[in-house]
Design a protein around this motif. Sequence first.
Motif, PDB file in Angstrom:
ATOM      1  N   ALA A  16      52.127  35.557  41.726  1.00 25.12           N
ATOM      2  CA  ALA A  16      52.676  36.009  40.640  1.00 25.12           C
ATOM      3  C   ALA A  16      52.006  36.823  39.435  1.00 25.12           C
ATOM      4  N   GLU A  17      50.585  36.544  39.753  1.00 21.41           N
ATOM      5  CA  GLU A  17      49.453  37.325  38.759  1.00 21.41           C
ATOM      6  C   GLU A  17      49.712  38.886  39.059  1.00 21.41           C
ATOM      7  N   LEU A  18      49.865  38.941  40.538  1.00 22.69           N
ATOM      8  CA  LEU A  18      49.820  40.448  40.767  1.00 22.69           C
ATOM      9  C   LEU A  18      51.128  41.252  40.084  1.00 22.69           C
ATOM     10  N   LEU A  19      52.072  40.619  40.512  1.00 22.64           N
ATOM     11  CA  LEU A  19      53.473  41.105  39.967  1.00 22.64           C
ATOM     12  C   LEU A  19      53.265  41.231  38.589  1.00 22.64           C
ATOM     13  N   THR A  61      47.903  60.349  41.689  1.00 21.19           N
ATOM     14  CA  THR A  61      46.766  59.767  42.645  1.00 21.19           C
ATOM     15  C   THR A  61      46.409  58.361  41.880  1.00 21.19           C
ATOM     16  N   GLU A  62      46.359  58.366  40.274  1.00 20.94           N
ATOM     17  CA  GLU A  62      45.719  57.634  39.506  1.00 20.94           C
ATOM     18  C   GLU A  62      46.894  56.166  39.683  1.00 20.94           C
ATOM     19  N   ASP A  63      47.886  56.438  39.650  1.00 17.54           N
ATOM     20  CA  ASP A  63      49.118  55.449  40.104  1.00 17.54           C
ATOM     21  C   ASP A  63      48.804  54.850  41.312  1.00 17.54           C
ATOM     22  N   VAL A  64      48.458  55.468  42.494  1.00 20.62           N
ATOM     23  CA  VAL A  64      48.343  54.771  43.780  1.00 20.62           C
ATOM     24  C   VAL A  64      46.857  54.102  43.684  1.00 20.62           C
ATOM     25  N   GLN A  65      45.955  54.698  42.819  1.00 16.76           N
ATOM     26  CA  GLN A  65      44.635  53.904  42.629  1.00 16.76           C
ATOM     27  C   GLN A  65      44.893  52.509  41.942  1.00 16.76           C
ATOM     28  N   THR A  66      45.545  52.733  41.132  1.00 17.73           N
ATOM     29  CA  THR A  66      45.978  51.330  40.167  1.00 17.73           C
ATOM     30  C   THR A  66      46.502  50.262  41.179  1.00 17.73           C
ATOM     31  N   VAL A  67      47.668  51.026  41.977  1.00 17.85           N
ATOM     32  CA  VAL A  67      48.333  49.849  42.946  1.00 17.85           C
ATOM     33  C   VAL A  67      47.417  49.213  43.837  1.00 17.85           C
ATOM     34  N   VAL A  68      46.562  49.957  44.513  1.00 16.81           N
ATOM     35  CA  VAL A  68      45.515  49.753  45.662  1.00 16.81           C
ATOM     36  C   VAL A  68      44.515  48.942  44.912  1.00 16.81           C
ATOM     37  N   LYS A  69      43.868  49.119  43.871  1.00 16.95           N
ATOM     38  CA  LYS A  69      43.085  48.229  43.257  1.00 16.95           C
ATOM     39  C   LYS A  69      43.510  46.857  43.062  1.00 16.95           C
ATOM     40  N   LEU A  70      44.711  46.909  42.384  1.00 14.45           N
ATOM     41  CA  LEU A  70      45.371  45.596  42.143  1.00 14.45           C
ATOM     42  C   LEU A  70      45.644  44.634  43.243  1.00 14.45           C
ATOM     43  N   CYS A  71      46.131  45.501  44.334  1.00 17.27           N
ATOM     44  CA  CYS A  71      46.229  44.696  45.783  1.00 17.27           C
ATOM     45  C   CYS A  71      45.130  44.069  46.217  1.00 17.27           C
ATOM     46  N   VAL A 179      43.323  57.964  48.702  1.00 15.18           N
ATOM     47  CA  VAL A 179      42.977  56.572  48.199  1.00 15.18           C
ATOM     48  C   VAL A 179      42.575  55.571  49.099  1.00 15.18           C
ATOM     49  N   LEU A 180      41.165  55.148  49.241  1.00 18.60           N
ATOM     50  CA  LEU A 180      40.855  54.221  50.243  1.00 18.60           C
ATOM     51  C   LEU A 180      40.861  52.745  49.820  1.00 18.60           C
ATOM     52  N   ALA A 181      40.751  51.655  50.749  1.00 13.52           N
ATOM     53  CA  ALA A 181      41.080  50.534  50.437  1.00 13.52           C
ATOM     54  C   ALA A 181      40.604  49.652  49.117  1.00 13.52           C
ATOM     55  N   ASP A 182      39.531  50.294  48.668  1.00 10.46           N
ATOM     56  CA  ASP A 182      38.767  49.878  47.720  1.00 10.46           C
ATOM     57  C   ASP A 182      39.451  50.514  46.277  1.00 10.46           C
ATOM     58  N   GLY A 183      40.197  51.582  46.457  1.00  9.13           N
ATOM     59  CA  GLY A 183      40.388  52.365  45.427  1.00  9.13           C
ATOM     60  C   GLY A 183      40.068  53.529  45.038  1.00  9.13           C
ATOM     61  N   ARG A 184      38.656  53.896  45.681  1.00  3.62           N
ATOM     62  CA  ARG A 184      38.010  54.936  45.648  1.00  3.62           C
ATOM     63  C   ARG A 184      38.968  56.174  46.088  1.00  3.62           C
ATOM     64  N   VAL A 185      38.617  57.477  45.646  1.00  2.00           N
ATOM     65  CA  VAL A 185      39.489  58.620  46.234  1.00  2.00           C
ATOM     66  C   VAL A 185      38.454  59.481  46.998  1.00  2.00           C
ATOM     67  N   ILE A 186      38.751  60.079  48.250  1.00  5.84           N
ATOM     68  CA  ILE A 186      37.930  60.925  49.059  1.00  5.84           C
ATOM     69  C   ILE A 186      38.600  62.051  49.230  1.00  5.84           C
TER      70      ILE A 186
END
Length: 472
Positions: A16-19, A61-71, A179-186
């Motif tokens: 629930a914290e992620l949502l 891209t920043e939106d995608v980074q945010t989602v990936v980092k939270l996940c 966007v990589l699995a840890d949120g970094r962008v390559i």
Amino acid sequence: MNQPTPSAALRRPFPAELLAALKDAFADRVTTADAVRAHHGRDESPFDPQLPDAVVFARTTEDVQTVVKLCAQYNVPVIPYGNGSSLEGHLLAVQGGVSIDLSEMNRVLSIDAEDLTVTVEPGISRKQLNEALRDTGLFFPIDPGADASIGGMAATRASGTNAVRYGTMRENVLGLSVVLADGRVIKTGTRARKSSAGYDLTRLFVGSEGTLGVITEITVRLYPQPEAVSAAICTFPSMGEAVRTVIETIQIGVPIARVEFVDSLAIRSINRHSNLTLREAPTLFFEFHGTESGVKEQAELVQELATQNNGEGFEWATRPEDRSRLWNARHNAYFAMLQLKPGCRAVTTDVCVPISRLAECVVETEQDLLASPLPCPIVGHVGDGNFHVAILIDPDKPEELVEAERLNHRIVERALRMDGTCTGEHGVGLHKMGFLLEEHGEVAVDTMRSIKHALDPRNLMNPGKIFLWSAA
């Protein structure tokens, strides 16, 4: 059966914290509504829907980074979503998680006409891209039939009707932002046409099906609009004669732009669906690009080859509206074929073999299909050795799925025996994981798995696709 069956036991907890964190970041652009989740949890594969826990509509891209980092923080999977037109279970949320819908990331970022390149966001469709290019005199030729997103096409290494002349996404993607699995962008590649600088990371991510990262920008090659375009259809007494015509066309070096095979059952469905009156016989659809004189010469050569293989009824379409009518009918063939068996689902194949073995492969496949009680129309991008069978099944009859998978396995085994591949353009997804092992062997698949472990050590990026996380 070849494919693993997704299990509800694989689903990971969705905190629930992620949502709450996603809602704080995205407000009304994150949803857990059942209808939206259902839309993002099914494709055209034979699998039942597997719904994500939530859907986020990304715009940057920043939106995608945010989602990936939270996940990553909560150990929850991420599944990229384009236009939902995949055929092998690519986007099914087999372990739950968050579906990142990229459809709002649909801008053209830059058109570099002098260099024949364009950089786009992943959600733009191929039709939208070509509409944006209309006044430049350039076009993007990769045409898988469905109006797929460019990001999805890169992720699955798509090709389609024009591949015989212009190649596939592998040859036409010059660079990516991922966007990589840890949120970094390559960022991979450049707009230069070639490079010897290090590992070819662009080709690593093209075809990775979202299992290594989320593509957020793509730079692709463009081509000048041809001076002249001509299309034609021609029918044949048999599939073998039609395919031999294609083989001979390629072998003498005719630079044909498109050549598509459609069998008589598929033609019947196209006639009904598109209100046409094409002859119900094995048929080739041709298209020629070039100068006026070049197109004329190509067409005459191919017509001569077709005649030598008992082709008849050559019909030419030089007006744009006539060509569009023919190719729209071909592109709608999948949906037309589904109407042959109302309420059905299709198990699709897309093997590809060396052009020298194509006729043999198609003719042997035809014999298998004629012996089956299921309707199985055939279409194919035969100019590059690729053909599809749509095996139509009643989803409420398990025995029909068993028969479809038996046929599918025979088709793939035949292609592999002829030094071909289990998938020419659809990708592996869930449906062809077993076939990938048959094609490449344990050492090669384990090498792929090692790359996945290195870039995504917690298996968060579209897990459960291409191969199992651990060796069997």
